[in-house]
Design a protein around this motif. Structure first.
Motif, mmCIF file in Angstrom:
data_model
loop_
_atom_site.group_PDB
_atom_site.id
_atom_site.type_symbol
_atom_site.label_atom_id
_atom_site.label_comp_id
_atom_site.label_asym_id
_atom_site.label_seq_id
_atom_site.Cartn_x
_atom_site.Cartn_y
_atom_site.Cartn_z
ATOM 1 N N ILE A 195 -2.113 -3.000 14.209
ATOM 2 C CA ILE A 195 -1.141 -2.992 13.120
ATOM 3 C C ILE A 195 -1.817 -2.495 11.847
ATOM 4 O O ILE A 195 -2.823 -3.067 11.427
ATOM 5 N N PRO A 196 -1.264 -1.469 11.225
ATOM 6 C CA PRO A 196 -0.168 -0.623 11.713
ATOM 7 C C PRO A 196 -0.640 0.267 12.863
ATOM 8 O O PRO A 196 -1.836 0.505 13.023
ATOM 9 N N GLY A 197 0.318 0.743 13.658
ATOM 10 C CA GLY A 197 -0.031 1.641 14.751
ATOM 11 C C GLY A 197 -0.815 2.844 14.235
ATOM 12 O O GLY A 197 -0.543 3.348 13.137
ATOM 13 N N LEU A 198 -1.786 3.289 15.009
ATOM 14 C CA LEU A 198 -2.714 4.329 14.568
ATOM 15 C C LEU A 198 -2.170 5.730 14.848
ATOM 16 O O LEU A 198 -1.886 6.084 15.996
ATOM 17 N N THR A 199 -2.052 6.523 13.798
ATOM 18 C CA THR A 199 -1.808 7.951 13.966
ATOM 19 C C THR A 199 -3.065 8.561 14.571
ATOM 20 O O THR A 199 -4.175 8.323 14.077
ATOM 21 N N THR A 200 -2.920 9.324 15.633
ATOM 22 C CA THR A 200 -4.114 9.791 16.342
ATOM 23 C C THR A 200 -3.828 11.076 17.107
ATOM 24 O O THR A 200 -2.665 11.418 17.351
#
Length: 336
Positions: free
Chosen positions: A283-288
């Motif tokens: 959290i928060p979800g990882l941009t990847t």
């Protein structure tokens, strides 16, 4: 340059001053040969390019040796899943091993491979020494490299991904959001994937006319992401965004930001690389950047098994496409 003729096993035995069964023992990885004799035979094999013919079915189960520089990484689990899925579909079993130190397997590992004579070998982010490659080739054991760490890997067949493109799209995403001071925490500086991702990052900055080039080199671990994150974020002129060379380093940057009282993405945007399952859970979800690890492993398995059957696939070196997965860890900067 005149080519050195290949020797037969009988000629190898005569040149080494030993019997044909002794040469056969060396070729099969047997231990009951003196070190001096073994070294003499291996030298002749290297000099004359001996290669055992592939002879179809062997006794016992068909095996693939899968070797990693480290098994303590969730990245490795994805590759194992991909290899085992493709191998089991063709009735092939998989043997796992680890380099333990560095990215070159120990000779003890190679000796065990020669003794069990697998159908093929898949190296993951690892290197073989030239004499190790020669020993595999002499026994007719094909090998394929997944995510090559070195510049050439001795011309070995390989399956990788478009690392430069991944670094480019990660940083371009941050630039398009409005970030102007963007740092990168790369992986090991001496590996091709790390350098290519950082090169893509730098190219995106150059195209945006940005001169800031905050580059740190890590080791693809949470710890290195944390250490470099603390250093980058502690100063008064801290970056508003960090591109991490893999998801584990991104998690380390998350922790550094939290310890310094910064929130992601309000105070700091973070982009990772690999798109491991954990990227969707934190959290928060990882941009990847999604690296197609399962597909890479599947392609490598099919390639090495094809080589074991004596086929000559049209392409021996392949880089699969990557793409950006946008989640909650990136947003426009809170300050200009």
């Amino acid at each position: 340059m005149v080519a050195v003729p290949r020797m037969t096993i009988a000629q190898l035995a005569e040149a080494a001053g030993v019997s044909v069964p002794t040469v056969s023992k060396v070729l099969n990885g047997r231990k009951d040969v003196s070190p001096g004799t073994r070294a003499r035979i291996e030298q002749l094999i290297s000099e004359h390019g001996y290669q055992r013919r592939r002879t179809g079915a062997r006794s016992g189960p068909r095996l693939l040796d899968l070797v990693f520089n480290s098994l303590g990484n969730p990245w490795a689990l994805q590759v194992v899943r991909g290899v085992e899925g493709a191998a089991s579909a063709q009735g092939v079993e998989v043997v796992l091993s680890e380099c333990s130190v560095g990215r070159t397997p120990r000779q003890e590992w190679l000796d065990s491979v020669l003794a069990r004579r697998p159908t093929g070998v898949i190296m993951v982010f690892s290197d073989l020494e030239p004499d190790q490659r020669t020993q595999l080739e002499a026994r007719g054991i094909p090998y394929v490299v997944v995510d090559p760490a070195g510049d050439d890997e001795g011309g070995a067949p390989s399956i990788g991904s478009a690392n430069f493109d991944g670094g480019l799209m990660a940083t371009r995403h941050l630039v398009e959001l409005g970030h102007r001071r963007i740092a990168v925490v790369g992986g090991p500086r001496d590996t091709v994937p790390s350098r290519a991702r950082v090169a893509g990052h730098r190219d995106a900055l150059a195209h945006a006319g940005l001169g800031a080039d905050l580059v740190r080199w890590g080791d693809f671990s949470v710890e290195s992401g944390h250490a470099h994150g603390r250093e980058l974020l502690s100063g008064p002129d801290r970056p508003s965004a960090v591109f991490a060379g893999n998801d584990l380093q991104a998690i380390g940057v998350y922790r550094a930001a939290h310890e310094l009282g910064l929130s992601v993405p309000h105070d700091l945007s973070v982009v990772g690389y690999d798109d491991l399952p954990v990227a969707d859970w934190i959290i928060p979800g990882l941009t990847t950047v999604h690296q197609p690890l399962l597909e890479m492993a599947d392609a490598a398995t099919k390639l090495v098994l094809a080589l074991a059957e004596g086929e000559q696939p049209p392409v021996l070196r392949m880089d699969l496409a990557v793409h950006l997965v946008v989640r909650g860890s990136t947003s426009a900067p809170a300050r200009p």
